[in-house]
Design a protein around this motif. Structure first.
Motif, PDB file in Angstrom:
ATOM      1  N   ASP A 151       2.422   2.045  -8.878  1.00  0.00           N
ATOM      2  CA  ASP A 151       1.006   2.003  -8.527  1.00  0.00           C
ATOM      3  C   ASP A 151       0.186   2.033  -9.813  1.00  0.00           C
ATOM      4  O   ASP A 151      -0.214   3.088 -10.271  1.00  0.00           O
ATOM      5  CB  ASP A 151       0.656   3.176  -7.614  1.00  0.00           C
ATOM      6  CG  ASP A 151      -0.698   3.001  -6.940  1.00  0.00           C
ATOM      7  OD1 ASP A 151      -1.281   1.908  -7.024  1.00  0.00           O
ATOM      8  OD2 ASP A 151      -1.172   3.974  -6.338  1.00  0.00           O
ATOM      9  N   SER A 178       4.686  -1.288   2.965  1.00  0.00           N
ATOM     10  CA  SER A 178       5.006  -0.151   2.111  1.00  0.00           C
ATOM     11  C   SER A 178       6.522  -0.019   2.052  1.00  0.00           C
ATOM     12  O   SER A 178       7.224  -0.448   2.967  1.00  0.00           O
ATOM     13  CB  SER A 178       4.378   1.135   2.657  1.00  0.00           C
ATOM     14  OG  SER A 178       4.490   2.165   1.714  1.00  0.00           O
ATOM     15  N   VAL A 189       0.852  -1.184   0.000  1.00  0.00           N
ATOM     16  CA  VAL A 189       0.000   0.000   0.000  1.00  0.00           C
ATOM     17  C   VAL A 189       0.887   1.233   0.000  1.00  0.00           C
ATOM     18  O   VAL A 189       2.048   1.180   0.407  1.00  0.00           O
ATOM     19  CB  VAL A 189      -0.949   0.017   1.224  1.00  0.00           C
ATOM     20  CG1 VAL A 189      -1.864  -1.198   1.216  1.00  0.00           C
ATOM     21  CG2 VAL A 189      -0.185   0.099   2.535  1.00  0.00           C
ATOM     22  N   ASN A 190       0.339   2.330  -0.471  1.00  0.00           N
ATOM     23  CA  ASN A 190       1.080   3.588  -0.435  1.00  0.00           C
ATOM     24  C   ASN A 190       1.033   4.221   0.949  1.00  0.00           C
ATOM     25  O   ASN A 190       2.030   4.693   1.455  1.00  0.00           O
ATOM     26  CB  ASN A 190       0.513   4.564  -1.469  1.00  0.00           C
ATOM     27  CG  ASN A 190       0.813   4.114  -2.870  1.00  0.00           C
ATOM     28  OD1 ASN A 190       1.947   3.825  -3.210  1.00  0.00           O
ATOM     29  ND2 ASN A 190      -0.217   4.014  -3.691  1.00  0.00           N
ATOM     30  N   ASP A 191      -0.151   4.239   1.551  1.00  0.00           N
ATOM     31  CA  ASP A 191      -0.347   4.901   2.843  1.00  0.00           C
ATOM     32  C   ASP A 191      -0.567   3.848   3.922  1.00  0.00           C
ATOM     33  O   ASP A 191      -1.696   3.428   4.198  1.00  0.00           O
ATOM     34  CB  ASP A 191      -1.527   5.867   2.753  1.00  0.00           C
ATOM     35  CG  ASP A 191      -1.629   6.774   3.958  1.00  0.00           C
ATOM     36  OD1 ASP A 191      -1.162   6.399   5.054  1.00  0.00           O
ATOM     37  OD2 ASP A 191      -2.191   7.876   3.805  1.00  0.00           O
ATOM     38  N   LEU A 192       0.503   3.423   4.532  1.00  0.00           N
ATOM     39  CA  LEU A 192       0.479   2.337   5.499  1.00  0.00           C
ATOM     40  C   LEU A 192      -0.387   2.671   6.719  1.00  0.00           C
ATOM     41  O   LEU A 192      -1.222   1.872   7.135  1.00  0.00           O
ATOM     42  CB  LEU A 192       1.916   2.027   5.929  1.00  0.00           C
ATOM     43  CG  LEU A 192       2.162   0.756   6.710  1.00  0.00           C
ATOM     44  CD1 LEU A 192       1.817  -0.477   5.891  1.00  0.00           C
ATOM     45  CD2 LEU A 192       3.612   0.693   7.160  1.00  0.00           C
ATOM     46  N   GLU A 193      -0.207   3.846   7.279  1.00  0.00           N
ATOM     47  CA  GLU A 193      -0.949   4.219   8.490  1.00  0.00           C
ATOM     48  C   GLU A 193      -2.443   4.344   8.214  1.00  0.00           C
ATOM     49  O   GLU A 193      -3.265   3.947   9.037  1.00  0.00           O
ATOM     50  CB  GLU A 193      -0.394   5.507   9.091  1.00  0.00           C
ATOM     51  CG  GLU A 193       1.035   5.376   9.596  1.00  0.00           C
ATOM     52  CD  GLU A 193       1.219   4.339  10.690  1.00  0.00           C
ATOM     53  OE1 GLU A 193       0.315   4.164  11.537  1.00  0.00           O
ATOM     54  OE2 GLU A 193       2.281   3.689  10.698  1.00  0.00           O
ATOM     55  N   PHE A 194      -2.802   4.884   7.056  1.00  0.00           N
ATOM     56  CA  PHE A 194      -4.216   5.008   6.704  1.00  0.00           C
ATOM     57  C   PHE A 194      -4.857   3.633   6.608  1.00  0.00           C
ATOM     58  O   PHE A 194      -5.953   3.402   7.127  1.00  0.00           O
ATOM     59  CB  PHE A 194      -4.389   5.778   5.394  1.00  0.00           C
ATOM     60  CG  PHE A 194      -5.822   6.050   5.068  1.00  0.00           C
ATOM     61  CD1 PHE A 194      -6.461   7.153   5.587  1.00  0.00           C
ATOM     62  CD2 PHE A 194      -6.545   5.176   4.253  1.00  0.00           C
ATOM     63  CE1 PHE A 194      -7.798   7.403   5.300  1.00  0.00           C
ATOM     64  CE2 PHE A 194      -7.874   5.411   3.962  1.00  0.00           C
ATOM     65  CZ  PHE A 194      -8.503   6.535   4.485  1.00  0.00           C
ATOM     66  N   HIS A 195      -4.186   2.702   5.939  1.00  0.00           N
ATOM     67  CA  HIS A 195      -4.724   1.350   5.816  1.00  0.00           C
ATOM     68  C   HIS A 195      -4.854   0.672   7.177  1.00  0.00           C
ATOM     69  O   HIS A 195      -5.852   0.007   7.452  1.00  0.00           O
ATOM     70  CB  HIS A 195      -3.850   0.499   4.884  1.00  0.00           C
ATOM     71  CG  HIS A 195      -4.172   0.681   3.452  1.00  0.00           C
ATOM     72  ND1 HIS A 195      -3.736   1.760   2.723  1.00  0.00           N
ATOM     73  CD2 HIS A 195      -4.905  -0.075   2.603  1.00  0.00           C
ATOM     74  CE1 HIS A 195      -4.183   1.659   1.490  1.00  0.00           C
ATOM     75  NE2 HIS A 195      -4.895   0.554   1.386  1.00  0.00           N
ATOM     76  N   LYS A 196      -3.869   0.839   8.006  1.00  0.00           N
ATOM     77  CA  LYS A 196      -3.944   0.247   9.345  1.00  0.00           C
ATOM     78  C   LYS A 196      -5.187   0.750  10.076  1.00  0.00           C
ATOM     79  O   LYS A 196      -5.976  -0.043  10.608  1.00  0.00           O
ATOM     80  CB  LYS A 196      -2.681   0.566  10.151  1.00  0.00           C
ATOM     81  CG  LYS A 196      -2.696  -0.065  11.544  1.00  0.00           C
ATOM     82  CD  LYS A 196      -1.439   0.260  12.319  1.00  0.00           C
ATOM     83  CE  LYS A 196      -1.659   1.485  13.146  1.00  0.00           C
ATOM     84  NZ  LYS A 196      -0.629   1.729  14.162  1.00  0.00           N
ATOM     85  N   PRO A 253      -9.641   1.770   0.353  1.00  0.00           N
ATOM     86  CA  PRO A 253      -8.493   2.645   0.126  1.00  0.00           C
ATOM     87  C   PRO A 253      -7.640   2.153  -1.044  1.00  0.00           C
ATOM     88  O   PRO A 253      -7.440   0.954  -1.224  1.00  0.00           O
ATOM     89  CB  PRO A 253      -7.710   2.544   1.443  1.00  0.00           C
ATOM     90  CG  PRO A 253      -8.716   2.128   2.457  1.00  0.00           C
ATOM     91  CD  PRO A 253      -9.695   1.268   1.724  1.00  0.00           C
ATOM     92  N   GLU A 254      -7.141   3.101  -1.806  1.00  0.00           N
ATOM     93  CA  GLU A 254      -6.285   2.843  -2.964  1.00  0.00           C
ATOM     94  C   GLU A 254      -6.942   1.903  -3.970  1.00  0.00           C
ATOM     95  O   GLU A 254      -6.303   1.142  -4.673  1.00  0.00           O
ATOM     96  CB  GLU A 254      -4.910   2.341  -2.512  1.00  0.00           C
ATOM     97  CG  GLU A 254      -4.177   3.379  -1.684  1.00  0.00           C
ATOM     98  CD  GLU A 254      -2.786   2.958  -1.226  1.00  0.00           C
ATOM     99  OE1 GLU A 254      -2.209   2.011  -1.795  1.00  0.00           O
ATOM    100  OE2 GLU A 254      -2.289   3.607  -0.285  1.00  0.00           O
TER     101      GLU A 254
END
Length: 127
Positions: free
Chosen positions: A62, A56, A10-17, A118-119
């Motif tokens: 992507d 990430s 994923v690009n945004d690790l914290e967002f996905h978490k 997400p993504e």
């Protein structure tokens, strides 16, 4: 034999978490970071012990994620009943996620919905 875990970049690790914690009750381990490669990962564990590794690193490509393509197409979560499918689908829609289908009973008898998470990763919600 069983699948031990599934992993996704994923690009945004914290967002996905936070997404998987908020909507799917995931529990996360501590961040793993490899300073040589730049790799960062979390293992997310769900109620029945299933694990998803989100990862990430710098310089990921992507590509567009076509809905109809070869390879892995979605993650499916069983939430424990039709009412819970309806409620979670509603919550995700209210949070701004696109509903791709449902909630509905499919031709093969599943009650489900599918959202674009997400993504642009597809997530299926089943009873």
């Amino acid at each position: 034999m069983r699948i031990e875990h599934v992993a996704m970049y994923v690009n945004d690790l914290e967002f996905h978490k936070q997404f998987f914690i908020k909507f799917f009750n995931a529990k996360s381990n501590e961040l793993y970071y490899n300073s040589k490669t730049g790799l960062k990962t979390y293992f997310l564990t769900f109620d029945q012990g299933t694990r998803l590794e989100i990862m990430s690193r710098p310089n990921l490509t992507d590509e567009d994620k076509e809905l109809l393509r070869t390879g892995f197409t979605h993650l499916a979560f069983s939430v424990g009943g039709k009412e819970k499918v309806d409620l979670l689908t509603k919550q995700l829609k209210e949070a701004g996620y696109s509903i791709l289908s449902g909630p509905r009973t499919t031709g093969d008898g599943y009650y489900e919905s599918c959202i674009l998470g997400p993504e642009n990763n597809q997530i299926e919600i089943t009873e």
